[in-house]
Design a protein around this motif. Structure first.
Motif, mmCIF file in Angstrom:
data_model
loop_
_atom_site.group_PDB
_atom_site.id
_atom_site.type_symbol
_atom_site.label_atom_id
_atom_site.label_comp_id
_atom_site.label_asym_id
_atom_site.label_seq_id
_atom_site.Cartn_x
_atom_site.Cartn_y
_atom_site.Cartn_z
ATOM 1 N N HIS A 398 2.404 -13.145 -7.094
ATOM 2 C CA HIS A 398 1.377 -12.483 -6.283
ATOM 3 C C HIS A 398 0.024 -12.487 -6.986
ATOM 4 N N GLN A 399 0.022 -12.390 -8.326
ATOM 5 C CA GLN A 399 -1.249 -12.478 -9.046
ATOM 6 C C GLN A 399 -1.827 -13.884 -8.940
ATOM 7 N N PHE A 400 -0.947 -14.887 -8.893
ATOM 8 C CA PHE A 400 -1.419 -16.263 -8.728
ATOM 9 C C PHE A 400 -2.154 -16.425 -7.403
ATOM 10 N N PHE A 401 -1.611 -15.876 -6.327
ATOM 11 C CA PHE A 401 -2.280 -16.003 -5.035
ATOM 12 C C PHE A 401 -3.549 -15.163 -4.973
ATOM 13 N N ASN A 402 -3.590 -14.066 -5.723
ATOM 14 C CA ASN A 402 -4.833 -13.285 -5.776
ATOM 15 C C ASN A 402 -5.928 -14.007 -6.558
ATOM 16 N N ASP A 403 -5.526 -14.905 -7.479
ATOM 17 C CA ASP A 403 -6.490 -15.619 -8.309
ATOM 18 C C ASP A 403 -6.820 -17.011 -7.778
ATOM 19 N N LEU A 444 -3.353 -9.149 -2.334
ATOM 20 C CA LEU A 444 -1.930 -9.212 -2.025
ATOM 21 C C LEU A 444 -1.163 -8.248 -2.926
ATOM 22 N N VAL A 445 -0.344 -7.397 -2.308
ATOM 23 C CA VAL A 445 0.436 -6.390 -3.037
ATOM 24 C C VAL A 445 1.894 -6.505 -2.584
ATOM 25 N N LYS A 462 -5.522 3.675 0.639
ATOM 26 C CA LYS A 462 -5.699 2.242 0.873
ATOM 27 C C LYS A 462 -5.281 1.892 2.299
ATOM 28 N N LEU A 463 -5.954 0.900 2.833
ATOM 29 C CA LEU A 463 -5.609 0.328 4.131
ATOM 30 C C LEU A 463 -4.778 -0.916 3.887
ATOM 31 N N GLN A 464 -3.603 -1.002 4.511
ATOM 32 C CA GLN A 464 -2.646 -2.066 4.220
ATOM 33 C C GLN A 464 -2.285 -2.819 5.486
ATOM 34 N N ILE A 526 -6.596 -2.899 0.786
ATOM 35 C CA ILE A 526 -7.968 -2.692 0.341
ATOM 36 C C ILE A 526 -8.098 -1.235 -0.078
ATOM 37 N N GLU A 527 -8.664 -0.990 -1.251
ATOM 38 C CA GLU A 527 -8.780 0.356 -1.788
ATOM 39 C C GLU A 527 -9.842 1.144 -1.028
ATOM 40 N N ALA A 528 -9.751 2.468 -1.169
ATOM 41 C CA ALA A 528 -10.672 3.347 -0.447
ATOM 42 C C ALA A 528 -12.116 3.131 -0.882
ATOM 43 N N GLY A 529 -12.319 2.986 -2.192
ATOM 44 C CA GLY A 529 -13.686 2.775 -2.680
ATOM 45 C C GLY A 529 -14.281 1.477 -2.188
#
Length: 601
Positions: A398-403, A444-445, A462-464, A526-529
């Motif tokens: 999942h980190q690979f797809f985020n990067d 991606l989480v 967070k909105l998922q 996506i985080e709240a901030g």
């Protein structure tokens, strides 16, 4: 007259001086040419290795005619070695010229600035230049074709000894030059450690073994000629007798068999020491070059690797050769073994990296969302995997797809997230530009089986967007609802981000339901901030929110309800007053006119 044109003359002189400086300095400081020649260093390293190998092969040009007790010069082998050595040296001369032309600094004495580089750099380059010149001098060719033909009789052995000293003396600078070229080639290509280094050190080991074996062969012949000379003196021969078979002064020396027993070890007559094996095996009498080379090569490897206990005589040069070989083996073999270990570790590491790389590729291919993507995007991700995967440990799918690169990441989110994102109430009316902007923020989480995405009553931060896996949703007022892909949760956070002003607030909305992962779930969140920052970026210059956010905002809905209620109350009140004005005023007029009537008289 001369004073009148003096400024013009000085101007012309300055211009010619600057032009001369450019002509002198420009060609010798050309970085592109330097970089292009650095890429050819490995080729010149191979040429140097072959050239040094030929130097050892020069020791095989002599062999013994045991029947006539004389030395024979293999002319065909000599001519072949001389031609090959000259050809290889021509490559080195061309390389040396190009290297000098691009790297040696030129003093700029015209402007009084001296050398363009430091003195230490100039001295180092100058020493390398001298070493390169000494390395390519045709000394063996000169000795063979200029010295040996003129030295006949008893001087023939002196000419052969001169060839030995020339080859040994030139071996060191040529070997150093080869190591310098390899270091420069390895550093420029990034292959200092690994496959290239292991192969180079192994070839150096073979080269040293070949050189010692060839020198052992040559010294054995020299040792036999010394025995012949001593036996000839004791037998009453002339001191000018020659032991060269093609010499006019050569005489039959078959009577020397009793004085030089080469096949039997007899120290009382003559001690051949460590060269007795060469004489007993008869290798010094073989005319075939390949047989001599292979026998002496294996002797060099065996002697250098296992440090045999040589039985030497009292001859000084024999003991020097034995000591040099023992010291070289003691120093070189551990270093060579260390390089072999490094080479094997490099190969094993490459194998392990290839296995890990293959497993990583399979893990990417087996990811269920990967099969949902379009064929074009799949192919682009495969190409990116081949260029990025190094087979390192600790791979996170999942980190690979985020990067992923921005283009691939946006394309993947556009195919997976956009259909779900359009179902969020507050984002249904959003334009395409803002939709693409918020897509880039999602990450991606993964969620494993049994994990809670949100829980009823807990703050939502967070909105998922759920794009893969099965979930179970319920609340205190509803029943369990199993759901599949294309779901979202935490949509109340969107209203919170819209209702917040520029100031920060950590009071998040509460979840109205519980969402649990039944299987492995993949979600983009996506985080709240980040969501709040995105909403603030979408505000208009006057601080107002776009209409696409107002339709779904709870605060804006409350304001709209209040405004509607107030408008309805105003309308009702206005209607009431209008109805009052429409009532008939007759009774009011009669009652109001009664006091005006006159009294009766």
């Amino acid at each position: 007259m001369s004073c009148t044109f003096r400024p013009e003359i000085e101007l012309v002189q300055n211009s010619s001086r600057r032009l001369r400086n450019r002509i002198i300095s420009a060609p010798r400081n050309s970085p592109p040419s330097s970089r292009s020649f650095d890429n050819l260093n490995l080729i010149f390293v191979a040429a140097y290795w072959l050239s040094i190998s030929l130097d050892g092969s020069f020791f095989y040009i002599l062999y013994i005619d045991d029947y006539r007790k004389c030395l024979v010069l293999a002319k065909d082998l000599t001519f072949t070695l001389v031609v090959l050595r000259t050809v290889l040296d021509s490559f080195q001369i061309a390389y040396l010229y190009l290297r000098v032309h691009t790297h040696v600094p030129v003093p700029d004495f015209v402007n009084g600035r001296g050398f363009h580089t430091s003195k230490w750099t100039f001295a180092k380059n100058f020493l390398c230049l001298i070493n390169g010149i000494v390395s390519v001098l045709p000394l063996p060719q000169a000795v063979i074709y200029l010295v040996v033909p003129k030295m006949r009789g008893h001087k023939f052995l002196s000419a052969i000894s001169m060839l030995k000293f020339v080859l040994v003396a030139q071996f060191l600078p040529r070997f150093v030059r080869m190591c310098q070229l390899f270091t420069k080639a390895a550093s420029s290509s990034g292959a200092v450690h690994g496959l290239a280094s292991g192969i180079f050190h192994f070839l150096v080991y073979l080269l040293v073994s070949h050189s010692f074996g060839a020198l052992w062969y040559f010294l054995a012949i020299v040792r036999v000629s010394v025995c012949w000379r001593q036996a000839c003196l004791h037998a009453g021969c002339s001191s000018h007798d020659s032991f060269y078979c093609d010499d006019d002064k050569f005489r039959d020396h078959r009577s020397l068999n009793a004085f030089c027993p080469a096949k039997l070890r007899d120290p009382t007559s003559f001690d051949f020491g460590m060269f007795h094996d060469a004489l007993q095996s008869g290798i010094v009498e073989v005319t075939n070059f390949l047989q001599k080379f292979l026998y002496c090569f294996q002797w060099g490897i065996r002697s250098l690797s296992f440090a045999q206990n040589f039985q030497t005589s009292i001859d000084a040069w024999e003991n020097i050769f034995s000591s040099a070989m023992t010291i070289t083996g003691a120093v070189f073999i551990p270093f060579h073994l260390w390089n072999v270990m490094q080479f094997l570790q490099h190969i094993n590491g490459n194998s392990a990296r290839k296995i890990r790389r293959s497993s990583q590729m399979q893990e990417v291919e087996m990811w269920r969302l990967f099969h949902v993507l379009s064929d074009n995007l799949k192919q682009q991700i495969r190409k990116y995997c081949q260029s990025v995967f190094q087979g390192t440990e600790g791979f996170n799918l999942h980190q690979f797809f985020n990067d992923l690169p921005p283009e691939l990441s946006f394309a993947m989110k556009h195919e997976l997230c956009l259909p779900v994102l359009k179902e969020v109430p507050m984002l249904q009316r959003m334009d395409e530009q803002r939709m693409n902007t918020i897509l880039n923020i999602f990450k991606l989480v993964p969620y494993t089986q049994g994990m809670f995405l949100v829980q009823e009553g807990n703050p939502v931060n967070k909105l998922q967007l759920i794009v893969g896996g099965d979930i179970l949703s319920w609340s205190s007022t509803s029943v369990f609802t199993p759901r599949n892909d294309s779901e979202f949760c935490g949509e109340g956070l969107m209203s919170w981000a819209v209702d917040q002003q520029s100031g920060s607030s950590t009071v998040f909305p509460r979840s109205t339901r519980t969402v649990e992962a039944v299987t492995q779930v993949d979600a983009f969140s996506i985080e709240a901030g980040e969501l709040k920052e995105f909403v603030n970026q979408c505000r208009q210059p006057n601080g107002q929110l776009p209409k696409c956010f107002r339709y779904g905002s709870e605060k804006w809905r409350n304001w709209a309800a209040v405004i509607i209620q107030q408008a309805w109350c105003r309308q009702k009140k206005k209607k009431f007053h209008t109805s009052l004005l429409a009532v008939t005023p007759s009774r009011f007029a009669v009652s109001s006119l009664r006091p005006i009537r006159p009294e009766a008289t």
